[in-house]
Each structure stands twice: as structure tokens, then as C-alpha cells.
Write an enzyme that holds these catalytic residues in place. Structure first.
Site, mmCIF file in Angstrom:
data_model
loop_
_atom_site.group_PDB
_atom_site.id
_atom_site.type_symbol
_atom_site.label_atom_id
_atom_site.label_comp_id
_atom_site.label_asym_id
_atom_site.label_seq_id
_atom_site.Cartn_x
_atom_site.Cartn_y
_atom_site.Cartn_z
ATOM 1 N N THR A 111 0.874 -1.187 0.000
ATOM 2 C CA THR A 111 0.000 0.000 0.000
ATOM 3 C C THR A 111 0.910 1.235 0.000
ATOM 4 O O THR A 111 1.300 1.693 -1.066
ATOM 5 C CB THR A 111 -0.983 0.020 1.193
ATOM 6 O OG1 THR A 111 -0.266 -0.163 2.418
ATOM 7 C CG2 THR A 111 -2.027 -1.070 1.044
ATOM 8 N N THR A 171 -2.640 -1.896 7.856
ATOM 9 C CA THR A 171 -2.422 -3.311 8.119
ATOM 10 C C THR A 171 -0.994 -3.766 7.923
ATOM 11 O O THR A 171 -0.281 -3.262 7.083
ATOM 12 C CB THR A 171 -3.261 -4.145 7.130
ATOM 13 O OG1 THR A 171 -4.615 -3.899 7.395
ATOM 14 C CG2 THR A 171 -2.983 -5.623 7.252
ATOM 15 N N GLU A 185 6.429 4.646 7.320
ATOM 16 C CA GLU A 185 6.034 5.945 6.784
ATOM 17 C C GLU A 185 6.763 7.115 7.415
ATOM 18 O O GLU A 185 6.776 7.267 8.624
ATOM 19 C CB GLU A 185 4.542 6.135 6.997
ATOM 20 C CG GLU A 185 3.754 5.215 6.130
ATOM 21 C CD GLU A 185 2.305 5.207 6.504
ATOM 22 O OE1 GLU A 185 1.949 5.877 7.459
ATOM 23 O OE2 GLU A 185 1.562 4.523 5.811
ATOM 24 N N ASN A 221 0.024 10.714 6.471
ATOM 25 C CA ASN A 221 -1.197 10.242 7.115
ATOM 26 C C ASN A 221 -2.315 11.266 7.137
ATOM 27 O O ASN A 221 -3.437 10.954 7.516
ATOM 28 C CB ASN A 221 -0.889 9.752 8.530
ATOM 29 C CG ASN A 221 -0.169 8.429 8.474
ATOM 30 O OD1 ASN A 221 -0.706 7.461 7.960
ATOM 31 N ND2 ASN A 221 1.067 8.401 8.958
#
Lengths: 403, 403
Positions: free
Chosen positions: B165, B199, B279, B398
Site C-alpha cells: 500500500t 495493516t 512511513e 497520514n
């Protein structure tokens, strides 16, 4: 000004709002910036009843250890507060510095005409953890500040300025009861038990007559519902302190319920001011959980959501990403049924019984205030946490500023 | 390539490293970007033993509920995984979508020549919570991917790509035991129990002979020491899944200790890769607590520090602000003595017995790797958490990325 049935709440007065309190704020030279960094709150009596609530952090700063000890007598005549250094993790030498500050202030107050012992003085510090305070600057300033004490409102405001660290505005509030007694307060920081940066410090004063036990009850009730439910970043300081001093100068003895309500009103307003001035804030967020098994479980769930970095970054981006709210609630150690959880953002339903509601992705969260309501539908417990978003400003301030 | 006494670890192979596994990754059209978003891992047997570990979040995605049910038999023939949608908080309809995906794959595999039931197929999903999957795109792709299955290493790599992702690189690792049996694996995301974004998914394969009970033991041991101790942001997904499939194709039956060690080696390497690709990461951080009363208390303390926003922003700023480490440890619900805590950054002592060490403020943390070691000196328990800093990149990704 907020008028309620029993009185009025104003933000133009603080610790010197009640009768018989003096305060001052000066620049002692602790802060490199030269900004005010030393504050004093002094009670003229006739009573000296007091209560305090302190950080739950096991690593406690020297002034917290000192003030806890002093408060065991239920009596306070003065509070001396410094910004520019937390005096935490400074060992026995740091504790001696706190002790010496109280002794010097006791001597200065006695010389000024009010016989005072160090055991009647609470000490509060805020700033960077780990460095000793510059006692060569602090000690002469302790005598100086006694001579600066004003009885008027400006003394309270000066004190509120002098305790600021990353705060951008001083925080004051005072409640004037219709029966001619008052509660005032000042605050700095951003959250009891979960403050941003080093510390939340709050000093509350009242000219009501009250015993230390009554003050303790009023203070614990108020902090539980206000500062304890303000959670900016889940961190908890070594220095958090909330003090309440009562001098009986009004000669009025309120009922416990009246005292509770007035202290709660001032604390609630100060908590609102703390949230509004939190570091890097771009959103004021209320997270309310209803329908939990108990109030405690509602609080645990609301805190879990309020502390979740993915929820907080989504809110910074004005993104109605309700899935992150469900994921955050789901890790809270409480009773829940995933298929009965409903969520709304600012009154717009985004999730019903665990499934997305039509239009959920289009809810407009571009305004500064966001209310997240989570209905668990398993009981009657409810609670609200005040928090903020997680922004670039937060990262910037906390990576660039060493405190 | 890492050579150890019992074998070799490589990153050039993943789930198709062991004998008798096929895999594929294709673009089904679930992702708007057109990137690969559907992966398949298929066991040729002769055994079909399997074990799984799933998210502890009470809000579980439909594929988690399905796969937990399937795993109760201790048997798996295939795993189908999609990115581009978590299929979480999608209600009974979402569960039907997962069930239908398994049924369609069973039919396609049966038509392809391997009689398969839906109850032998695990399903994993990752992406935005709350939306139904586009079944009109997914269903035809399930048949297509069966025909794409390769036995070579490229099949495993294609699968590792298709589950990404916000990952920037695919994560693969394989351990080749000297006794001619192998364990392979692929992973996406950033942390079991505390992943960033939606996830963490991990599929592990082995050609060893092992019972479901042996696999379960090896898997729980490995996840406890690796993915469970990777904590990027304290959030926990609705979809986390780690699966281990054994087909016995090597005809070797390793001891439990050998199996444990090989599975641990692969999981440990995948966890390292997950941290490195987290991230917004600018720092790779290891938080080690020693001298706690127990290993559990060491873990609680290390996690408290690793999750503390003020510690993480300080590390982003390369700021050796050890006071924040003490404040974070102090709120952990464990046994400690504030006056016996010592801390080092990258081997440089910054705090001894609760007090700052000389030169603590000058420690250079400008490199990418930071090791924080906290000695509590009250017992023998120790534990390490892998984490990252809290950076502008984290906030950006985010708040701007809806997942």
C-alpha cells in the site's frame, strides 16, 4: 463573561480575583530570552487552607516532591513558580535548590513583615528536564519579587505571564459567586496527566472559608472532570501541579456543592484555554464516547481515540476517515460489540452499527472545531476528552524546541 | 545474504523460496492507480498444514473473521490477498464478499486441476477501512490470477509487490537450512499490533514437514519476538494477519527448535525491512530496556518510550533530550526507582542514576540509526522495541493519504 445562575465567570481576572491575594511576575534571568520567568502568589489570610493534586509520573521533579511534603499540613501561605527549568532529574542537589528557594522566600516575606516558614511555601517549576536551576539568578530574584507584589489585578496577570513556556497567551479565569465570594486561577501548559512539553501548572485561589479537606474534595472533583480529560499527546510530565489556596477573606462559608461548582467552573474554563493554545494546534477536537458499560470505560475509549496518531493526522487533514476511529476504539480494553458502534463527525452520521453511512466521505471538517461522537450502545457510561490534531506545527515545535 | 551455523538467509527470495509453492501478483483494478493489487500464494502439497496469528483489535475486518474460521482446521491450500481496500467495517455484505472470493478461487483452482474447497483458502485485505470491495473487478481477477501462477521466484516477488500500500519496496526473505528445507516469507505494512496505516500482512511458507501445532508454536514464538515488538505509531489495525503454510515437499521433518529458529530468522528479517520502510521515517530507532523486574515490564517500558510523541519528535530533531525518555518511562505502570535509572544514546551515557551525565546535551544523533538504552537496575528483565521517529513525513503521509 459567562453568567450562570450562581455567579459570573470572567477571563480578565486570575489568582488576584479573590480578595486578599497578591501576586507578581518578574524576569529573574532564568530564561535566555529575558522574558518573565518567576511568579509569586501570596495569601494575606486570615486562613491558609490549601490542597494540591500532582503528577502521577513516577519520575517526579524536586519541586513536586517538596510541595507534596508541604501540602501534607493542608496549609499554604505562598506559591513560588519558575519557568525556564523543570528542576527534574537533578538529584539531591536539585531538591536542595527547591528547599533553598522556599527558605529564601520565607526570609524575604518575614523581612517584609509577614512571619512565614518554608513549610508554608509550595514551589513549582517548568521547562527543560535535567538541568540545575541558576541559583545565582534565582535567589536575589526571590527577594525582589516580594517587593513587586501587587494587590490589584495586574499582579495576577504578571504571574500568569511569568509561568508561560511555549504558551502563546496567559490563561486566567475567575468566578464571582453571587454570595460575594470568589475563585480565581491561572494556568500554563497543555494538559494534566497528558500535557505537551514539560508541564501543566495551575494555581487556584479563593476567598471562601473552607477546610483543607473541603478544598481537596473540590479540587479532585474538578481536575478529574477537566485537566484529567485534556489530552494533547498522551505524554505526562514530571512536574504537573494544581494547587488551591483558600484564605477566608470573604468571610463566606459556601456549601461543598457550591465550592465544587465554582472550582469546577474555573478549572473547566482554564482547560478550554489550555486546549486552544496547545502546541501546533489547527483543530480543537472533542471526543465523546456514549453508551459504554461504565463512565470509566467511556473515558478509556475516548482517550484511546484522542491519542491515536492516525486519527489525529486525519483530523489535521480535515479527512472524515471514520475507519481510523473504529480501529482506535477497537484496541481499547473495554467491552464493545463492533456491530453496534455508531460514529458522527460534527453531528453528521458517518458510521451506523459498524458500517459506513451514506455520504460519510464527503463530511466537511475544514473548520477549526471537530466533535467526534462515538456511540457504543452497550451501556450508559459516557465521557468526553478534549484534544487536538497532530500537525506539522506540533512536530516542528517539539523537534526544534528543547524542553 | 546472512550465513549462520544452520543455514543462509537471503532477501532475493520470498514465499516461493521453499519447494512446492507457487505465487502470483496482478492488477485487478481495485487500486485507482492501476498498480498490482491482487496476490495469490498456493501450496502444491503433499501436506497442507497451517497456522495463523491475527490482530487483537476487537474491530476485525471480514477477511480476518473468515481466515480465523478457516484456520481452525489447521489446514490451508492457498492464500488470496488484495490491497486497495481493507473490507473492514463493511457489515454482513463485506463478509459475503470475502466468502465469495474464497468460493471463486476454489472453483478456479478446481477447474485448473486441483480440487480445492473454500474452507482451505485464507483471505487477506489491506487498504481503506469502510468501503466495499469492487467485486465486479475482483471476481474475474481471481480466475485470471490462477493462470498467472508461477513456480519460480518471480511469482513470489510479484505477490510481494501486489500487497503493497504505502510501502515503497516489496519485502521478502527466505532461510535455507543446511538440511535441505526452507522457510520463505513476504510482508507489507509497518508493524504487528501497532502498524502504521491499515495493516501488516505476512505470509510465510515452508517445505518442511510439520504439524499445525508445531507451526502454531513456531509462529507465535516468532511474532512475539519480532512483529509484536515493532511499534511505529501505537495504532493497531483491523486486518493484521500472519500466516504460515507447510507442505512437506522437502520430506524433511525438522525439530521444533530448528523450525522455531528458521521461522524466527525470516520474521526478524521481515520486521527489520518493515521498520526501514515505515512511513515518514528519518530515524531507525531501537529502544532497549534492561534491568526491569521482568521481561514483561521491560517490554511495557520500552513500548511506552517508543510510543511517546515527545521522544519521537526529539529524535526527529536529532535532539539528545533524555529528560523526555525519563518522563516517558515514569508513566509506564511498572516497578522503578527514579534514582536508579540510567540512559544512553548510541552508547553515550546521558543520564546516570536519574541525573544528567556530563556532555549529555552534546551527544550527536544526526545519523539515521539511534539506539536508546534504559537501565532500570531493579531486576533482570530486558526487551527491545523497534520504532521510528515522528517526522513531518509521517504527518504528511497520514493526513494527505486516506487509508
Amino acid at each position: 463573561m459567562t453568567t450562570v445562575e450562581s455567579g459570573k465567570l470572567v477571563r480578565t481576572q486570575g489568582v488576584t480575583g479573590p480578595l486578599g491575594f497578591r501576586a507578581a511576575g518578574i524576569a529573574a534571568g532564568i530564561k535566555a530570552s529575558g522574558n518573565p520567568d518567576l511568579a509569586l502568589v501570596f495569601s494575606e489570610g486570615p486562613d491558609y487552607a490549601a490542597a494540591g493534586v500532582f503528577t502521577r509520573n513516577q519520575v517526579k521533579a524536586a519541586p513536586v516532591l517538596w510541595s507534596q511534603q508541604v501540602l501534607s499540613s493542608g496549609r499554604l501561605r505562598a506559591v513560588i513558580l519558575n519557568s525556564g527549568g523543570a528542576n527534574a532529574c537533578t538529584g539531591p542537589g536539585g531538591f536542595q535548590d527547591t528547599h533553598r528557594t522556599a527558605e529564601e522566600l520565607a526570609t524575604a516575606l518575614s523581612n517584609w513583615g509577614t512571619e512565614t516558614g518554608a513549610g508554608e511555601i509550595a514551589v513549582c517549576s517548568t521547562g527543560l528536564i535535567g538541568d540545575r536551576l541558576p541559583m545565582d539568578k534565582l535567589i536575589p530574584a526571590v527577594t525582589e519579587i516580594v517587593h513587586e507584589m501587587g494587590g490589584g489585578l495586574s499582579g495576577g496577570l504578571d504571574a500568569a505571564y511569568a509561568i508561560m513556556t511555549t504558551d502563546t497567551v496567559p490563561k486566567e479565569a475567575a468566578f464571582h459567586h453571587n454570595d460575594k465570594w470568589n475563585v480565581g486561577g491561572m494556568a500554563k501548559g497543555a494538559g494534566m496527566l497528558a500535557p505537551s512539553l514539560a508541564t501543566m501548572l495551575v494555581v487556584l485561589t479563593t476567598d471562601a472559608r473552607a477546610t483543607p479537606e473541603q478544598l481537596d474534595q473540590a479540587l479532585r472533583n474538578a481536575t478529574r472532570l477537566t485537566f484529567d480529560r485534556l489530552d494533547v499527546d498522551g505524554s505526562c510530565s514530571t512536574n504537573d501541579t494544581v494547587l488551591l489556596l483558600a484564605n477566608g477573606a470573604s468571610a463566606v462559608t459556601p456549601s461543598q456543592a457550591e465550592l465544587d461548582a465554582a472550582v469546577l467552573a474555573v478549572c473547566d474554563d482554564l482547560a478550554t484555554q489550555l486546549m486552544a493554545d496547545a502546541e501546533g494546534i489547527t483543530k480543537r477536537v472533542l471526543v465523546t464516547v456514549t453508551g459504554a458499560l461504565t463512565e470509566d470505560e467511556a473515558l478509556i475509549a475516548a482517550r484511546a481515540v484522542a491519542r491515536d496518531s492516525l486519527v489525529k493526522t486525519a483530523l489535521f487533514g480535515s479527512d472524515p476517515n471514520w475507519g481510523r476511529v473504529l480501529a482506535a476504539v477497537g484496541i481499547a480494553p473495554i467491552t464493545l460489540d463492533p456491530n453496534r458502534i455508531s460514529v458522527s463527525f460534527n453531528g453528521n452520521s458517518v458510521c451506523v452499527d459498524g458500517v459506513g453511512a451514506p455520504g460519510a466521505r464527503e463530511v466537511d471538517l475544514s473548520g477549526m472545531d471537530i466533535e467526534v461522537r462515538i456511540a457504543l450502545n452497550v451501556g450508559d457510561g459516557s465521557a468526553t476528552i478534549r484534544t487536538t490534531d497532530l500537525s506539522h506545527g506540533y512536530v516542528e515545535e517539539n523537534s526544534a524546541y528543547s524542553s
